[in-house]
Scaffold this motif. Structure first.
Motif, PDB file in Angstrom:
ATOM      1  N   SER A 200      -5.995  14.462   3.488  1.00 55.76           N
ATOM      2  CA  SER A 200      -5.287  13.199   3.337  1.00 55.76           C
ATOM      3  C   SER A 200      -6.023  12.295   2.357  1.00 55.76           C
ATOM      4  CB  SER A 200      -5.171  12.487   4.694  1.00 55.76           C
ATOM      5  OG  SER A 200      -4.624  11.194   4.541  1.00 55.76           O
ATOM      6  N   SER A 201      -5.231  11.562   1.569  1.00 50.76           N
ATOM      7  CA  SER A 201      -5.824  10.588   0.644  1.00 50.76           C
ATOM      8  C   SER A 201      -6.423   9.399   1.390  1.00 50.76           C
ATOM      9  CB  SER A 201      -4.761  10.097  -0.343  1.00 50.76           C
ATOM     10  OG  SER A 201      -3.669   9.499   0.350  1.00 50.76           O
ATOM     11  N   SER A 202      -6.178   9.333   2.710  1.00 56.62           N
ATOM     12  CA  SER A 202      -6.753   8.251   3.519  1.00 56.62           C
ATOM     13  C   SER A 202      -8.127   8.603   4.077  1.00 56.62           C
ATOM     14  CB  SER A 202      -5.814   7.915   4.677  1.00 56.62           C
ATOM     15  OG  SER A 202      -5.739   9.004   5.589  1.00 56.62           O
ATOM     16  N   PHE A 203      -8.567   9.846   3.878  1.00 59.11           N
ATOM     17  CA  PHE A 203      -9.909  10.227   4.317  1.00 59.11           C
ATOM     18  C   PHE A 203     -10.939   9.654   3.334  1.00 59.11           C
ATOM     19  CE2 PHE A 203      -8.257  14.341   6.531  1.00 59.11           C
ATOM     20  CZ  PHE A 203      -7.777  13.567   7.579  1.00 59.11           C
TER      21      PHE A 203
ATOM     22  N   MET B  95       0.845  -1.193   0.000  1.00 62.46           N
ATOM     23  CA  MET B  95       0.000   0.000   0.000  1.00 62.46           C
ATOM     24  C   MET B  95       0.883   1.248   0.000  1.00 62.46           C
ATOM     25  SD  MET B  95      -2.864   1.223   2.781  1.00 62.46           S
ATOM     26  CE  MET B  95      -3.889  -0.212   2.432  1.00 62.46           C
ATOM     27  N   PRO B  96       0.684   2.176  -0.941  1.00 61.07           N
ATOM     28  CA  PRO B  96       1.507   3.396  -0.964  1.00 61.07           C
ATOM     29  C   PRO B  96       1.241   4.257   0.257  1.00 61.07           C
ATOM     30  CG  PRO B  96      -0.337   3.575  -2.498  1.00 61.07           C
ATOM     31  CD  PRO B  96      -0.325   2.158  -2.003  1.00 61.07           C
ATOM     32  N   ASP B  97       2.254   5.057   0.635  1.00 60.77           N
ATOM     33  CA  ASP B  97       2.086   5.964   1.768  1.00 60.77           C
ATOM     34  C   ASP B  97       0.979   6.965   1.465  1.00 60.77           C
ATOM     35  OD1 ASP B  97       4.128   4.748   3.107  1.00 60.77           O
ATOM     36  OD2 ASP B  97       5.660   6.156   2.419  1.00 60.77           O
ATOM     37  N   PRO B  98       0.139   7.279   2.458  1.00 62.96           N
ATOM     38  CA  PRO B  98      -0.947   8.244   2.222  1.00 62.96           C
ATOM     39  C   PRO B  98      -0.397   9.638   1.981  1.00 62.96           C
ATOM     40  CG  PRO B  98      -0.766   7.766   4.563  1.00 62.96           C
ATOM     41  CD  PRO B  98       0.161   6.811   3.857  1.00 62.96           C
ATOM     42  N   GLU B  99      -1.038  10.365   1.119  1.00 63.07           N
ATOM     43  CA  GLU B  99      -0.683  11.773   0.933  1.00 63.07           C
ATOM     44  C   GLU B  99      -1.354  12.587   2.032  1.00 63.07           C
ATOM     45  OE1 GLU B  99      -1.095  15.451  -2.278  1.00 63.07           O
ATOM     46  OE2 GLU B  99      -2.094  13.530  -2.640  1.00 63.07           O
ATOM     47  N   ILE B 100      -0.562  13.321   2.785  1.00 63.57           N
ATOM     48  CA  ILE B 100      -1.082  14.170   3.858  1.00 63.57           C
ATOM     49  C   ILE B 100      -0.575  15.580   3.618  1.00 63.57           C
ATOM     50  CG2 ILE B 100      -1.149  14.626   6.346  1.00 63.57           C
ATOM     51  CD1 ILE B 100      -0.593  11.638   6.791  1.00 63.57           C
TER      52      ILE B 100
ATOM     53  N   SER C  54      -2.334   4.887   7.747  1.00 59.61           N
ATOM     54  CA  SER C  54      -2.651   6.307   7.615  1.00 59.61           C
ATOM     55  C   SER C  54      -2.885   6.950   8.975  1.00 59.61           C
ATOM     56  CB  SER C  54      -3.890   6.484   6.731  1.00 59.61           C
ATOM     57  OG  SER C  54      -3.666   5.946   5.449  1.00 59.61           O
ATOM     58  N   GLU C  55      -3.462   6.199   9.899  1.00 62.61           N
ATOM     59  CA  GLU C  55      -3.660   6.733  11.247  1.00 62.61           C
ATOM     60  C   GLU C  55      -2.318   7.010  11.922  1.00 62.61           C
ATOM     61  OE1 GLU C  55      -7.804   5.125  13.019  1.00 62.61           O
ATOM     62  OE2 GLU C  55      -6.325   3.568  12.647  1.00 62.61           O
ATOM     63  N   TYR C  56      -1.397   6.072  11.802  1.00 60.64           N
ATOM     64  CA  TYR C  56      -0.068   6.276  12.379  1.00 60.64           C
ATOM     65  C   TYR C  56       0.621   7.479  11.744  1.00 60.64           C
ATOM     66  CZ  TYR C  56       0.300   2.046  15.253  1.00 60.64           C
ATOM     67  OH  TYR C  56       0.136   1.110  16.247  1.00 60.64           O
TER      68      TYR C  56
END
Length: 258
Positions: A55-58, A1-6, A101-103
């Motif tokens: 964030s792209s994780s939202f 999984m790619p790192d989330p964009e924040i 993404s939470e971390y």
């Protein structure tokens, strides 16, 4: 999984704190206990918006504003400084959707607060019991034994087991790893309704701990609305109960609402 964009997008001038600030986080969760409390602080203190966090994780959706325009879901950090105290106030529309993404977000929030000299972080959360209570208790856990030992002075029940999921737990957990002080205050709630009563209970104790005063009138009104909603739900539940027919076993009341 790619790192989330924040992305932290600055919306106001960066402050130069006169005193080391407290970071207070109110993420959306069960009962919106923490979010309501922090949103009340932001409103009453007329805090200034510092950054919006995307964030792209939202969740992949937009929110529609009262003016008809859309905006991506975000978290925001506000700033306030008064006599002898300063606050970084984080409120959010959502939490990340996966653990990585939470971390990542928790770490970046602490990075940001650390650059402003943060001395302690508080997360405000819900202690879910599944039942309605008239006077919510406040539970707590912290990164150091000294803080936990002082809970009794503020009528906080120290937790000695269990876990805290999501950002409310991760933020103080990562803070501990970095040598920062952190406390999670949890308001007792059923978990069934948006619970301003629990928010008020948590906020009253937080304000005492950080020596800040705010007008609680608006939150009092919302707490009364919560109380009326709970009374309505309890009446509806009672109305659905029917005596069991002779010879039949009466169903057990689990206390849950379906």
């Amino acid at each position: 999984m790619p790192d989330p964009e924040i992305r932290f997008i600055q919306t106001g001038d960066m402050p130069k704190p006169k005193t080391a600030p407290h970071l207070v986080c109110g993420f959306p969760g069960s009962g919106f206990v923490g979010k309501l409390a922090v949103d009340h602080l932001i409103e009453e203190l007329k805090a200034s918006r510092l950054v919006d966090i995307y964030s792209s994780s939202f969740p992949p959706q937009v929110l529609i504003g009262t003016d008809g325009t859309v905006d991506l879901m975000k978290n925001s950090i506000f700033w306030w400084e008064g006599d002898g105290a300063s606050l970084l106030l984080l409120t959010g529309e959502t939490q990340p959707q996966n653990p990585d993404s939470e971390y990542a977000l928790a770490g970046q929030i602490l990075d940001f607060a650390g650059r402003l000299g943060m001395k302690e972080v508080f997360t405000l959360a819900a202690y879910i019991t599944g039942v309605f209570v008239e006077k919510p208790r406040v539970f707590g856990t912290a990164t150091d034994a000294g803080t936990v030992a002082a809970f009794a002075q503020n009528n906080i029940s120290a937790m000695d087991s269990g876990s805290i999921t999501g950002m409310n737990g991760l933020v103080i957990g990562i803070a501990k790893m970095r040598g920062m002080r952190g406390t999670c205050l949890l308001g007792e709630t059923s978990g069934y309704v948006v619970d301003a009563k629990a928010s008020k209970a948590v906020l009253e104790i937080l304000l005492k701990m950080i020596n800040v005063k705010v007008d609680m009138a608006n939150l009092d009104k919302r707490a009364k609305d919560t109380e009326m909603l709970i009374q309505t739900i309890e009446q509806q539940m009672a109305g659905k109960e029917r005596p069991a027919a002779e010879g039949q076993q009466r169903p057990r009341n689990t206390g849950y609402i379906s």
